[in-house]
Design an enzyme around this catalytic site. Structure first.
Site, short mmCIF file in Angstrom:
data_model
loop_
_atom_site.label_atom_id
_atom_site.label_comp_id
_atom_site.label_asym_id
_atom_site.label_seq_id
_atom_site.Cartn_x
_atom_site.Cartn_y
_atom_site.Cartn_z
N GLU A 1 53.88 72.27 -11.42
CA GLU A 1 55.26 72.63 -11.78
C GLU A 1 55.43 73.07 -13.24
OE1 GLU A 1 58.04 69.66 -10.43
OE2 GLU A 1 57.56 70.06 -8.34
N GLU A 59 53.85 69.04 -2.08
CA GLU A 59 54.79 67.91 -2.14
C GLU A 59 55.95 68.21 -1.21
OE1 GLU A 59 56.21 66.70 -6.04
OE2 GLU A 59 54.22 67.04 -6.90
C1 BGP Z 1 58.08 66.82 -8.46
C2 BGP Z 1 56.95 66.25 -9.24
C3 BGP Z 1 56.49 64.91 -8.81
C4 BGP Z 1 57.56 64.01 -8.24
C5 BGP Z 1 58.61 64.72 -7.42
C6 BGP Z 1 59.86 63.93 -7.14
O1 BGP Z 1 58.85 67.60 -9.30
O2 BGP Z 1 55.84 67.09 -9.21
O3 BGP Z 1 55.76 64.34 -9.86
O4 BGP Z 1 58.01 63.11 -9.14
O5 BGP Z 1 59.02 65.93 -7.97
O6 BGP Z 1 60.70 63.92 -8.25
P1 BGP Z 1 61.31 62.60 -8.85
O7 BGP Z 1 60.16 61.70 -9.13
O8 BGP Z 1 62.03 63.00 -10.08
O9 BGP Z 1 62.21 62.05 -7.81
#
Ligand code: BGP
Length: 458
Positions: free
Chosen positions: A162, A354
């Protein structure tokens, strides 16, 4: 058409969110450690996280029981090079070797992210991180070390997780919000990370010719709040700048002319050298890693909240959608659209790196009944199946996340795992692992290689 036998059903985590042991065995401090410490006045920083560092064998045997074909994790750059570019840390090498051997023994394909939000802090102190090209050199050296040490066991690599989110968040880059040159520095970091990613790809192709490597892009689908042309144009422009322009650079090895134009207009054109063009062109992706969770609805408004992209806008609630505790929407149908859009534009194999649902959860009689996550899995997998059926080359799905992990900015109680970790924001307890209902559900999906009969039943 449905899922091929080679489809990579998997799960994902990242180092600072899962490992803990943030200063153990020689690991250096990172931007992610600093950010979590500052953000969370609670115990939920990266010091223990899911305590994965001390539960490795147990966790891999849970993965085996789950039946996954792949596991996406990240290497902590500062566990290998505590200073980012100084001496190599033997203990760090041992940890990742051990993990890779365990995965290999259990026939789980590793998918390795080289940088997931955790730039070594020393590089911020020395060079202001990716503001400087010295950080690109350090990253390339670290990646070459990874390819040399672990290349024999890894077929799938991801460069930077990201980057498109990092480029909007000063604290993820170790920059100071009050810096009068912040806008220029954000752009310079963004540009330098494109080069760093390209250099990692070039090195990987040279050192591990059998491997595949790509970026990992955050791609929330954007809707316009109304069909007013201003709202539609805003959603279109944001989607383009945030997701498609970065993908264009990774896939075609050019900086989008529209992005160049924006930088010129805003007086933020980064320092560029002639040879950069060749680097970007030579370091293009073999596949596209995409992180997709939900849709966001945007519209022009008079308020100043929302993303800083040079216009005033609000993130709105879509009246047709349901929202979770943290206001993330539930919108599975949009996943098929997103996959088709990506594939139509870039014609590269896509890996969902993800996708998942967060909840506040508790244990009842030794169990965690996470029906919403089961629904989310079912509905999103169905849309993946539809996308494949319509011709998209989707090669894998890495569910976020394998186990409850530290959220990137909202503490530990925001749970995404298929496995519960017995700790919370305030109390680290013993981090005992408890399989949630969704664990068994996903296990059956993998066994079926898709929804199969499960789909019929619902
Ligand atoms: C993405 C990231 C992850 C993860 C996920 C969920 O942006 O790559 O690391 O954290 O989002 O986001 P959050 O943890 O803020 O709920």
């Amino acid at each position: 058409m449905s899922f091929s036998n080679e489809f990579l059903w998997g799960v994902a985590t990242s180092a600072f969110q899962y490992e803990g042991a943030y200063l153990e065995d020689g690991k250096g401090w990172t931007v992610a450690d600093e950010r979590c410490k500052k953000k969370n006045k609670i115990q939920a920083d990266s010091s223990v996280a899911s305590d994965g560092y001390h539960h490795l064998e147990e966790d891999v045997s849970l993965m085996k029981e789950l039946g996954i074909k792949s596991y996406r994790f990240s290497i902590s750059w500062a566990r290998l090079y505590p200073d980012g570019d100084g001496k190599l840390n033997e203990k760090g090498i041992e940890y990742y070797q051990k993990l890779l051997v365990l995965l290999n023994d259990n026939h789980i394909e590793p998918i390795v992210t080289l940088l997931h939000f955790d730039i070594p802090w020393k590089l911020i102190e020395k060079y202001e991180g990716f503001v400087s090209r010295k950080c690109i050199d350090a990253f390339e050296r670290y990646c070459r070390t990874c390819f040399k040490l672990f290349g024999n066991r890894v077929k799938y690599w991801l460069t930077i997780n990201e980057q498109n989110v990092m480029a909007m968040m000063h604290d993820m880059l170790g920059l100071n919000k009050e810096d009068p040159k912040l806008s220029e520095k954000l752009v310079q970091c963004n540009y330098n990370m494109y080069l760093a990613s390209a250099k990692a790809i070039i090195a990987c192709h040279e050192m591990c010719p059998q491997a595949l490597i790509g970026p990992c892009v955050s791609y929330p689908t954007l809707y316009a709040e109304t069909c007013h042309p201003d709202d539609v144009a805003l959603a279109y422009d944001m989607q383009d700048m945030m997701a498609f322009a970065p993908m264009e650079t990774y896939v075609y090895g050019i900086i989008s002319p529209l992005v160049m134009n924006k930088w010129r207009k805003e007086n933020t054109v980064p320092q560029m050298f002639k040879e950069d063009e060749q680097i970007l062109k030579s370091g293009t992706a073999d596949y596209l890693g995409v992180n997709w969770y939900c849709t966001q609805t945007v519209g022009i408004s008079n308020s100043k909240s929302g993303f800083n992209i040079g216009v005033e806008l609000d993130i709105k609630k879509n009246p047709y959608l349901e929202y979770g505790h943290w206001d993330w929407s539930y919108d599975p149908k949009a996943l098929k659209m997103a996959l088709k859009e990506c594939y139509a534009r870039f014609k590269k194999p896509i890996m969902i790196c993800e996708n998942g649902w967060s909840e506040l959860e508790t244990v009842e009689d030794g169990k965690v009944h996470d029906q919403k996550r089961i629904d989310y899995l079912h509905d999103h997998i169905k849309q993946m199946q539809n996308a494949i059926d319509e011709g998209v080359d989707l090669i894998g799905y890495q569910h976020w996340s394998f186990i409850d992990i530290l959220s990137s900015s909202q503490g530990f109680d925001k749970r995404y795992g298929l496995v519960f970790v017995d700790r919370d924001n305030f109390n680290i307890k013993n981090c005992q692992r408890i399989k949630k209902d969704s664990f068994y559900y996903y296990q059956s999906v993998i066994k079926n290689n898709g929804l199969g009969e499960i789909n019929e039943e619902r």
